[in-house]
Write a protein that holds these residues in place. Structure first.
Motif, PDB file in Angstrom:
ATOM      1  N   SER A  81       0.816  -1.219   0.000  1.00  0.00           N
ATOM      2  CA  SER A  81       0.000   0.000   0.000  1.00  0.00           C
ATOM      3  C   SER A  81       0.848   1.267   0.000  1.00  0.00           C
ATOM      4  CB  SER A  81      -0.955  -0.003   1.202  1.00  0.00           C
ATOM      5  OG  SER A  81      -0.235  -0.097   2.416  1.00  0.00           O
ATOM      6  N   MET A  82       1.905   1.287   0.801  1.00  0.00           N
ATOM      7  CA  MET A  82       2.747   2.481   0.863  1.00  0.00           C
ATOM      8  C   MET A  82       3.588   2.649  -0.400  1.00  0.00           C
ATOM      9  SD  MET A  82       2.081   4.182   3.607  1.00  0.00           S
ATOM     10  CE  MET A  82       0.386   3.716   3.239  1.00  0.00           C
ATOM     11  N   ALA A  83       4.001   1.526  -1.017  1.00  0.00           N
ATOM     12  CA  ALA A  83       4.732   1.608  -2.284  1.00  0.00           C
ATOM     13  C   ALA A  83       3.839   2.164  -3.385  1.00  0.00           C
ATOM     14  CB  ALA A  83       5.261   0.229  -2.679  1.00  0.00           C
ATOM     15  N   LEU A  84       2.556   1.764  -3.374  1.00  0.00           N
ATOM     16  CA  LEU A  84       1.590   2.290  -4.343  1.00  0.00           C
ATOM     17  C   LEU A  84       1.439   3.803  -4.187  1.00  0.00           C
ATOM     18  CD1 LEU A  84      -1.244  -0.410  -4.107  1.00  0.00           C
ATOM     19  CD2 LEU A  84       0.074   0.125  -6.155  1.00  0.00           C
ATOM     20  N   LEU A  85       1.245   4.248  -2.958  1.00  0.00           N
ATOM     21  CA  LEU A  85       1.068   5.672  -2.699  1.00  0.00           C
ATOM     22  C   LEU A  85       2.317   6.460  -3.073  1.00  0.00           C
ATOM     23  CD1 LEU A  85      -0.512   8.054  -1.539  1.00  0.00           C
ATOM     24  CD2 LEU A  85       0.324   7.405   0.741  1.00  0.00           C
ATOM     25  N   GLY A  86       3.469   5.958  -2.645  1.00  0.00           N
ATOM     26  CA  GLY A  86       4.719   6.658  -2.920  1.00  0.00           C
ATOM     27  C   GLY A  86       5.005   6.759  -4.409  1.00  0.00           C
ATOM     28  N   SER A  87       4.780   5.671  -5.135  1.00  0.00           N
ATOM     29  CA  SER A  87       5.051   5.674  -6.566  1.00  0.00           C
ATOM     30  C   SER A  87       4.128   6.629  -7.316  1.00  0.00           C
ATOM     31  CB  SER A  87       4.895   4.256  -7.124  1.00  0.00           C
ATOM     32  OG  SER A  87       5.207   4.216  -8.500  1.00  0.00           O
ATOM     33  N   TYR A  88       2.872   6.682  -6.880  1.00  0.00           N
ATOM     34  CA  TYR A  88       1.925   7.603  -7.523  1.00  0.00           C
ATOM     35  C   TYR A  88       2.391   9.050  -7.353  1.00  0.00           C
ATOM     36  CZ  TYR A  88      -2.381  10.133  -8.529  1.00  0.00           C
ATOM     37  OH  TYR A  88      -3.292  11.010  -9.052  1.00  0.00           O
ATOM     38  N   ILE A  89       2.821   9.380  -6.145  1.00  0.00           N
ATOM     39  CA  ILE A  89       3.324  10.729  -5.888  1.00  0.00           C
ATOM     40  C   ILE A  89       4.576  11.006  -6.713  1.00  0.00           C
ATOM     41  CG2 ILE A  89       4.316  12.254  -4.128  1.00  0.00           C
ATOM     42  CD1 ILE A  89       2.585  10.732  -2.059  1.00  0.00           C
ATOM     43  N   ASN A 180       9.163  -9.736  -0.075  1.00  0.00           N
ATOM     44  CA  ASN A 180       8.421  -8.508   0.196  1.00  0.00           C
ATOM     45  C   ASN A 180       8.934  -7.346  -0.646  1.00  0.00           C
ATOM     46  OD1 ASN A 180       7.742 -10.238   2.606  1.00  0.00           O
ATOM     47  ND2 ASN A 180       6.602  -8.403   3.166  1.00  0.00           N
ATOM     48  N   MET A 181      10.245  -7.344  -0.912  1.00  0.00           N
ATOM     49  CA  MET A 181      10.814  -6.319  -1.786  1.00  0.00           C
ATOM     50  C   MET A 181      10.195  -6.399  -3.169  1.00  0.00           C
ATOM     51  SD  MET A 181      13.299  -6.293  -4.481  1.00  0.00           S
ATOM     52  CE  MET A 181      14.739  -7.310  -4.152  1.00  0.00           C
ATOM     53  N   LYS A 182      10.016  -7.620  -3.665  1.00  0.00           N
ATOM     54  CA  LYS A 182       9.431  -7.796  -4.994  1.00  0.00           C
ATOM     55  C   LYS A 182       7.973  -7.346  -5.020  1.00  0.00           C
ATOM     56  CE  LYS A 182      12.621  -8.666  -7.521  1.00  0.00           C
ATOM     57  NZ  LYS A 182      12.878  -7.635  -8.545  1.00  0.00           N
ATOM     58  N   LEU A 183       7.210  -7.637  -3.956  1.00  0.00           N
ATOM     59  CA  LEU A 183       5.824  -7.182  -3.880  1.00  0.00           C
ATOM     60  C   LEU A 183       5.738  -5.657  -3.916  1.00  0.00           C
ATOM     61  CD1 LEU A 183       4.218  -9.531  -1.188  1.00  0.00           C
ATOM     62  CD2 LEU A 183       3.580  -9.388  -3.599  1.00  0.00           C
ATOM     63  N   ALA A 184       6.584  -5.004  -3.126  1.00  0.00           N
ATOM     64  CA  ALA A 184       6.582  -3.538  -3.078  1.00  0.00           C
ATOM     65  C   ALA A 184       7.061  -2.957  -4.404  1.00  0.00           C
ATOM     66  CB  ALA A 184       7.466  -3.052  -1.930  1.00  0.00           C
ATOM     67  N   ASN A 185       8.112  -3.568  -4.969  1.00  0.00           N
ATOM     68  CA  ASN A 185       8.664  -3.079  -6.234  1.00  0.00           C
ATOM     69  C   ASN A 185       7.658  -3.227  -7.365  1.00  0.00           C
ATOM     70  OD1 ASN A 185      10.535  -1.965  -7.927  1.00  0.00           O
ATOM     71  ND2 ASN A 185      12.004  -3.622  -7.786  1.00  0.00           N
ATOM     72  N   LEU A 186       6.954  -4.355  -7.383  1.00  0.00           N
ATOM     73  CA  LEU A 186       5.930  -4.565  -8.404  1.00  0.00           C
ATOM     74  C   LEU A 186       4.818  -3.530  -8.261  1.00  0.00           C
ATOM     75  CD1 LEU A 186       4.616  -6.211 -10.672  1.00  0.00           C
ATOM     76  CD2 LEU A 186       3.659  -7.729  -8.921  1.00  0.00           C
ATOM     77  N   VAL A 190       3.921  -0.880 -11.256  1.00  0.00           N
ATOM     78  CA  VAL A 190       2.616  -0.869 -11.927  1.00  0.00           C
ATOM     79  C   VAL A 190       1.954   0.501 -11.796  1.00  0.00           C
ATOM     80  CG1 VAL A 190       0.283  -1.818 -11.876  1.00  0.00           C
ATOM     81  CG2 VAL A 190       2.253  -3.354 -11.713  1.00  0.00           C
ATOM     82  N   THR A 191       2.076   1.117 -10.623  1.00  0.00           N
ATOM     83  CA  THR A 191       1.485   2.441 -10.429  1.00  0.00           C
ATOM     84  C   THR A 191       2.114   3.466 -11.359  1.00  0.00           C
ATOM     85  OG1 THR A 191       1.103   1.921  -8.097  1.00  0.00           O
ATOM     86  CG2 THR A 191       0.972   4.235  -8.732  1.00  0.00           C
ATOM     87  N   ALA A 192       3.455   3.461 -11.423  1.00  0.00           N
ATOM     88  CA  ALA A 192       4.144   4.385 -12.323  1.00  0.00           C
ATOM     89  C   ALA A 192       3.790   4.080 -13.775  1.00  0.00           C
ATOM     90  CB  ALA A 192       5.658   4.285 -12.114  1.00  0.00           C
TER      91      ALA A 192
END
Length: 252
Positions: A81-89, A180-186, A190-192
């Motif tokens: 969730s935080m990787a999604l938010l951060g990448s969008y920003i 977990n790194m791969k989950l966050a990286n993915l 995808v968001t970007a």
């Protein structure tokens, strides 16, 4: 731009190599993005098309690690969730701002990270070290947010930074930190990718061809992680950090 056979010959093999490195220790963007530029792809098209191929490959290495129980699912929510938010920003900032300041900020950070990797006897060796679950959850959330923002904004070395933060700060073992790194990286990829998709900068024929090579590289790299664990992570992290440092200095 006009695509030629030479464009594919330059991009596809280098994307395979980048994906292999990315699956093991992150930082594949250090190889993949310059490959697109070397083939004559304009910068914004290169960044966007690279997100397509890297996302496709990351899906396969992530699935493989998940199937082999390399994920701490209790920490998956803050990582994703935080990787999604951060990448969008970060991706939205990348479309509006220069990345020069962020590159300058990384110059003092990278030597410190390198020293940490050299000093630590083994990446992910946290035997005997206990950390509260709530604290671990918070560290993973903040790490994923910060690095996710970096990934959307700039990108190279994202997986490496996540792996170091998950093992060093959150005290995860290298196996589950890799998953977990791969989950966050993915998630951040995808968001970007969605943001760049709406910008119209993706070159689909080249991106889809490179995606096939990316999938192959990620699949083989994930297998290396499962067999060799931290033995191959440590040297590759040092190589990635060194290349990123050289690239930033050269760009500036």
């Amino acid at each position: 731009m006009e695509l030629t056979i030479l464009t594919f010959i330059i991009v596809c093999p280098l994307v395979f190599l980048a994906s292999f490195v990315d699956a093991v220790a992150g930082g594949g963007g250090l190889i993949a993005l310059p490959a697109y530029l070397l083939a004559g792809v304009p910068m914004h098209n290169a960044i966007a098309t690279n997100k397509l191929s890297s996302s496709a490959g990351t899906v396969f290495s992530t699935v493989r690690l998940c199937r082999n129980k390399f994920v701490d699912w209790g920490l998956a929510l803050p990582c994703i969730s935080m990787a999604l938010l951060g990448s969008y920003i970060g991706a939205n900032l990348a479309l509006r701002a220069s990345d020069t300041l962020l590159r300058w900020m990384l110059i003092p950070v990278l030597p410190v990270v390198s020293f940490y990797v050299l000093k630590k006897k083994e990446i992910g060796d946290n035997s005997g070290i206990k950390i509260g679950r709530k604290k671990q959850w918070l560290i993973c959330a903040l790490s994923s947010l910060a690095v996710g923002c970096y990934d959307g904004f700039y990108g190279p070395g994202t997986g490496t930074f996540l792996l170091l933060l998950y093992t060093g700060a959150a005290k995860m073992d290298v196996r589950r930190a890799s998953g977990n790194m791969k989950l966050a990286n993915l998630s951040s990829n995808v968001t970007a990718l969605v943001v760049f998709l709406f910008s119209g900068n993706i070159i689909f024929p080249l991106g889809l061809a490179a995606s096939a090579f990316s999938i192959a590289g990620h699949y083989i790299g994930a297998g290396m992680v499962m067999k060799n664990g931290s033995r191959i992570v440590r040297p590759l992290i040092l190589v990635v950090i060194t290349l990123l440092f050289i690239k930033i200095i050269f760009d500036l």
